[in-house]
Motif scaffolding. Structure first.
Motif, mmCIF file in Angstrom:
data_model
loop_
_atom_site.group_PDB
_atom_site.id
_atom_site.type_symbol
_atom_site.label_atom_id
_atom_site.label_comp_id
_atom_site.label_asym_id
_atom_site.label_seq_id
_atom_site.Cartn_x
_atom_site.Cartn_y
_atom_site.Cartn_z
ATOM 1 N N THR A 176 -100.992 5.493 -86.782
ATOM 2 C CA THR A 176 -102.463 5.465 -86.227
ATOM 3 C C THR A 176 -102.404 6.969 -85.442
ATOM 4 O OG1 THR A 176 -101.791 4.550 -84.101
ATOM 5 C CG2 THR A 176 -102.488 3.063 -85.939
ATOM 6 N N PRO A 177 -103.498 7.483 -85.225
ATOM 7 C CA PRO A 177 -103.654 8.659 -84.228
ATOM 8 C C PRO A 177 -102.880 8.420 -82.977
ATOM 9 C CG PRO A 177 -105.917 8.132 -85.041
ATOM 10 C CD PRO A 177 -105.188 7.049 -85.423
ATOM 11 N N GLU A 178 -102.977 7.443 -82.546
ATOM 12 C CA GLU A 178 -102.187 6.919 -81.106
ATOM 13 C C GLU A 178 -100.574 7.188 -81.443
ATOM 14 O OE1 GLU A 178 -104.456 4.983 -82.172
ATOM 15 O OE2 GLU A 178 -106.097 5.594 -80.824
ATOM 16 N N THR A 179 -100.231 6.777 -82.737
ATOM 17 C CA THR A 179 -98.789 7.083 -83.030
ATOM 18 C C THR A 179 -98.476 8.401 -83.025
ATOM 19 O OG1 THR A 179 -98.725 5.159 -84.601
ATOM 20 C CG2 THR A 179 -97.017 6.263 -84.760
ATOM 21 N N ARG A 181 -99.675 10.784 -81.513
ATOM 22 C CA ARG A 181 -99.775 11.627 -80.254
ATOM 23 C C ARG A 181 -98.383 11.322 -79.548
ATOM 24 N NH1 ARG A 181 -105.481 10.799 -80.197
ATOM 25 N NH2 ARG A 181 -105.262 8.601 -79.593
ATOM 26 N N LEU A 182 -97.946 10.206 -80.101
ATOM 27 C CA LEU A 182 -96.611 9.822 -79.382
ATOM 28 C C LEU A 182 -95.593 10.741 -79.877
ATOM 29 C CD1 LEU A 182 -96.551 5.886 -79.067
ATOM 30 C CD2 LEU A 182 -96.537 7.388 -76.912
#
Length: 211
Positions: A176-179, A181-182
């Motif tokens: 995901t976009p959150e992944t 960013r991590l």
């Protein structure tokens, strides 16, 4: 026909637990043996078909000018498929000696001069390529699932992409976009997920550099 000759040449080339086949292009139906190597997990046929449908729609007219990096080559399913379908230059990287030897064997049997096979650690060579200023239009990232390779190599791969380059990622869970960013914190992240799918336990994604 070319593909029939290739099938005969490769059908008995060494031992393997099973075989997969190239799904399209010049070498369509050519078998690729899957060596008994820990963590080796070839991209399923239907996933490759979907991926190359995406790529043909997005970049098909430019395949003849594109360079590709297959960073965890394994069986070579993705890299050989790319070359079969017209990608002009494919670099395959594989650390395991047994798998790398098989890649070289298949390359020679096919007479695939557009393919380079490198026996190397994927993370290290990605860094070396970045420092050397190498750039690729398409990068395949299909590492063993049991190790956290993606968080290590993705930041380097961003520096290896040409403008509007593409990265294909396979993983055991949805990216995901959150992944992202991590994995790539801060303003350096210029990737967006433009296609995604799932087949069994495999989640696959196509990412593009933002304009």
């Amino acid at each position: 026909m070319i593909r029939d000759k290739n099938e005969r040449k490769l059908s008995s080339a060494g031992s393997a637990s099973h075989k997969i086949r190239i799904t399209g292009g010049l070498w369509k139906r050519t078998p690729l043996a899957v060596p008994d190597v820990a963590g080796l997990r070839p991209t399923p046929d239907r996933v490759r078909e979907t991926l190359f449908n995406w790529l043909t729609h997005l970049r098909g007219s430019a395949f003849g000018q594109m360079s590709c990096l297959d960073l965890f080559a394994g069986t070579g399913a993705l890299g050989f498929e790319a070359a079969s379908r017209g990608i002009s230059k494919v670099t395959m990287v594989e650390e395991d000696k047994k798998a790398c030897s098989r890649l070289q064997l298949v390359k020679e049997k096919l007479g695939a001069g557009q393919i380079t096979v490198l026996p190397a650690d994927a993370v290290k060579i990605a860094g070396e390529f970045a420092r050397a200023g190498k750039r690729f239009d398409l990068i395949f990232l299909d590492p063993p699932f049991q190790k956290d390779f993606l968080s290590l190599v993705l930041p380097q791969c961003i520096n290896l992409l040409t403008k509007s380059g593409l990265i294909y990622i396979e993983a055991d869970k949805k990216v995901t976009p959150e992944t992202l960013r991590l994995w790539v914190p801060g303003d350096v992240l210029n990737l967006q997920i433009i296609r995604a799918g799932k087949a069994g336990q495999v989640c696959y994604h196509l990412l593009e550099m933002k304009a």
